[in-house]
Design an enzyme around this catalytic site. Structure first.
Site, mmCIF file in Angstrom:
data_model
loop_
_atom_site.group_PDB
_atom_site.id
_atom_site.type_symbol
_atom_site.label_atom_id
_atom_site.label_comp_id
_atom_site.label_asym_id
_atom_site.label_seq_id
_atom_site.Cartn_x
_atom_site.Cartn_y
_atom_site.Cartn_z
ATOM 1 N N ARG A 123 0.848 -1.176 0.000
ATOM 2 C CA ARG A 123 0.000 0.000 0.000
ATOM 3 C C ARG A 123 0.892 1.237 0.000
ATOM 4 N NH1 ARG A 123 -2.973 -0.859 5.336
ATOM 5 N NH2 ARG A 123 -3.886 1.174 4.880
ATOM 6 N N LYS A 180 -2.385 -8.200 11.228
ATOM 7 C CA LYS A 180 -3.729 -8.139 11.792
ATOM 8 C C LYS A 180 -4.771 -7.811 10.724
ATOM 9 C CE LYS A 180 -3.755 -3.272 13.247
ATOM 10 N NZ LYS A 180 -3.975 -2.342 14.376
ATOM 11 N N ASP A 181 -4.341 -7.277 9.558
ATOM 12 C CA ASP A 181 -5.267 -6.954 8.478
ATOM 13 C C ASP A 181 -5.565 -8.142 7.576
ATOM 14 O OD1 ASP A 181 -5.326 -4.298 9.300
ATOM 15 O OD2 ASP A 181 -3.709 -3.699 7.944
ATOM 16 N N SER A 235 -11.827 1.038 15.347
ATOM 17 C CA SER A 235 -11.778 -0.388 15.698
ATOM 18 C C SER A 235 -12.899 -0.742 16.662
ATOM 19 C CB SER A 235 -10.418 -0.712 16.342
ATOM 20 O OG SER A 235 -10.471 -1.937 17.044
ATOM 21 N N ARG A 294 -13.099 -3.476 18.227
ATOM 22 C CA ARG A 294 -12.448 -4.137 19.367
ATOM 23 C C ARG A 294 -12.027 -3.102 20.406
ATOM 24 N NH1 ARG A 294 -7.306 -4.123 20.703
ATOM 25 N NH2 ARG A 294 -6.724 -3.216 18.698
ATOM 26 N N ARG A 295 -11.343 -2.053 19.956
ATOM 27 C CA ARG A 295 -10.929 -1.005 20.882
ATOM 28 C C ARG A 295 -12.136 -0.316 21.507
ATOM 29 N NH1 ARG A 295 -6.492 0.976 16.492
ATOM 30 N NH2 ARG A 295 -4.745 -0.326 17.177
ATOM 31 N N LYS A 296 -13.140 -0.054 20.692
ATOM 32 C CA LYS A 296 -14.360 0.595 21.193
ATOM 33 C C LYS A 296 -14.988 -0.221 22.312
ATOM 34 C CE LYS A 296 -19.030 1.947 19.723
ATOM 35 N NZ LYS A 296 -19.959 2.059 18.570
ATOM 36 N N ARG A 325 -10.893 7.296 10.847
ATOM 37 C CA ARG A 325 -10.340 6.485 9.771
ATOM 38 C C ARG A 325 -9.164 7.199 9.117
ATOM 39 N NH1 ARG A 325 -13.014 3.345 6.600
ATOM 40 N NH2 ARG A 325 -10.915 2.963 5.832
ATOM 41 N N ASN A 336 -4.924 6.672 7.256
ATOM 42 C CA ASN A 336 -3.622 6.145 7.652
ATOM 43 C C ASN A 336 -3.144 6.864 8.915
ATOM 44 O OD1 ASN A 336 -2.302 8.610 6.883
ATOM 45 N ND2 ASN A 336 -2.228 7.911 4.757
ATOM 46 N N VAL A 337 -2.013 6.451 9.430
ATOM 47 C CA VAL A 337 -1.520 6.990 10.704
ATOM 48 C C VAL A 337 -1.411 8.506 10.667
ATOM 49 C CG1 VAL A 337 0.490 7.103 12.213
ATOM 50 C CG2 VAL A 337 -0.320 4.886 11.404
ATOM 51 N N THR A 346 -2.910 10.696 8.707
ATOM 52 C CA THR A 346 -4.234 11.318 8.609
ATOM 53 C C THR A 346 -4.953 11.307 9.947
ATOM 54 O OG1 THR A 346 -4.441 10.659 6.291
ATOM 55 C CG2 THR A 346 -6.482 11.185 7.457
ATOM 56 N N ARG A 347 -4.871 10.187 10.663
ATOM 57 C CA ARG A 347 -5.548 10.094 11.955
ATOM 58 C C ARG A 347 -4.933 11.036 12.985
ATOM 59 N NH1 ARG A 347 -5.013 4.373 13.631
ATOM 60 N NH2 ARG A 347 -3.703 4.027 11.806
ATOM 61 N N CYS A 374 -12.850 -7.799 11.645
ATOM 62 C CA CYS A 374 -12.869 -6.470 12.248
ATOM 63 C C CYS A 374 -14.224 -6.130 12.851
ATOM 64 C CB CYS A 374 -12.505 -5.420 11.198
ATOM 65 S SG CYS A 374 -10.860 -5.600 10.505
#
Length: 307
Positions: free
Chosen positions: A7, A77-78, A126, A128-130, A146, A148-149, A151-152, A237
């Site tokens: 990517r 993990k993806d 995520s 899971r995190r939520k 949402r 990439n790193v 952008t977040r 996910c």
């Protein structure tokens, strides 16, 4: 010349470059081929509404099967727990940090008691995190985040949120972990979080043999257990499933859980067994979790997902 598919994000390119360097150490020349994924195009829809597994790997899988690239590098993990026919796992690199981080605004929230007392807005895409966050802090609000790193991080800076959750490994690999961050030691990670995997066509025997030379056997075993656990439960996910296997003194220590989406219900599992007995342990761990209360949560998630 080996073509490595990746990517375009800074983190993805960093990961692919590590594999390129490992190939170079084996005397193999390689180049990076950049491929845009569906997960990179749609930056608004929560991950758990996008068809879930494979959202960041599908485009690379297609390029691999169509012989446009020779290998693909992924955050493990993806990767779906079931690889497409014709694609094989070639190597798993030594795992970095498996932990999640809270990046918070200003100098606040350095102690758990402050988070428990405050009414916060926390961002993550995520589920899971939520779920784990709401289980611990049910009075907090979760916003979708949402991108990439980079952008977040920008969105967090521009928002009115109190903080956002990131994977430690991703930030640390590209030198972007800020000082205003704290490790969430209590939060179990996504299966295979912190690990990088290499995929090749299953008939490319020479490349599979080369990649096997830099395969980290401990990380490969631990991530297999975690991913088998995930696959035997529900699988992606859209399910708040967490798992972590570590190796100490020739024993595998495993912690796993499943939560309801709203975080109100949680079932946990803690196990330890010899490394020699652990290769198929993920499936049995999942069965035990389901038998001890996890099945009710799993049924509720499946119902909510319309399955």
């Amino acid at each position: 010349m080996i073509r490595i598919g990746t990517r375009e994000s800074q983190l993805a390119v960093w990961q692919a470059s590590q594999v390129k360097n490992l190939l170079s150490e084996q005397g193999v020349e390689a180049e990076l081929v950049y491929i845009k994924s569906e997960g990179d195009v749609d930056l608004k829809t929560p991950l758990y509404e996008m068809g879930v597994q494979g959202i960041f790997t599908r485009s690379l899988d297609i390029a691999l099967l169509n012989n446009k690239i020779d290998m693909a590098v992924h955050s493990m993990k993806d990767v779906p727990t079931q690889l497409p026919e014709g694609i094989a796992q070639a190597a798993v690199l030594k795992r970095a940090s498996w932990k999640d981080l809270l990046i918070y605004k200003g100098e606040h929230f350095t102690f758990d008691s402050e988070l428990a007392a405050a009414s916060c807005i926390i961002a993550t895409s995520s589920i899971r995190r939520k779920a784990q966050w709401l289980n611990r802090y049910p009075h907090h609000t979760i916003e979708n985040l949402r991108g990439n790193v980079n952008t977040r991080l920008r969105k967090l800076e521009e928002s009115n949120w109190n903080g956002a959750i990131f994977a430690a490994a991703g930030l640390e690999r590209i030198g972007l972990r800020p000082h205003n961050s704290m490790e969430l030691d209590w939060m179990l990670p996504a299966p295979a979080q912190g690990a990088i995997t290499v995929a090749c066509r299953s008939n490319h025997e020479k490349l599979l043999e080369i990649c096997n030379r830099f395969n980290d056997t401990d990380t490969a075993l631990c991530t297999k257990i975690e991913r088998d656990f995930l696959r035997a439960l529900l699988g992606g996910c859209s399910t708040p499933i967490s798992a972590l296997a570590t190796i100490s003194n020739n024993r595998v220590v495993f912690n796993g859980n499943i939560l309801s989406v709203d975080g109100k219900h949680k079932v946990e599992l803690h196990k330890s067994l010899a490394v020699t007995e652990a290769i198929e342990a993920g499936k049995s761990f999942a069965s035990e979790l389901l038998a001890n209360g996890g099945q009710e949560i799993a049924d509720g998630i499946q119902k909510n997902n319309g399955r």
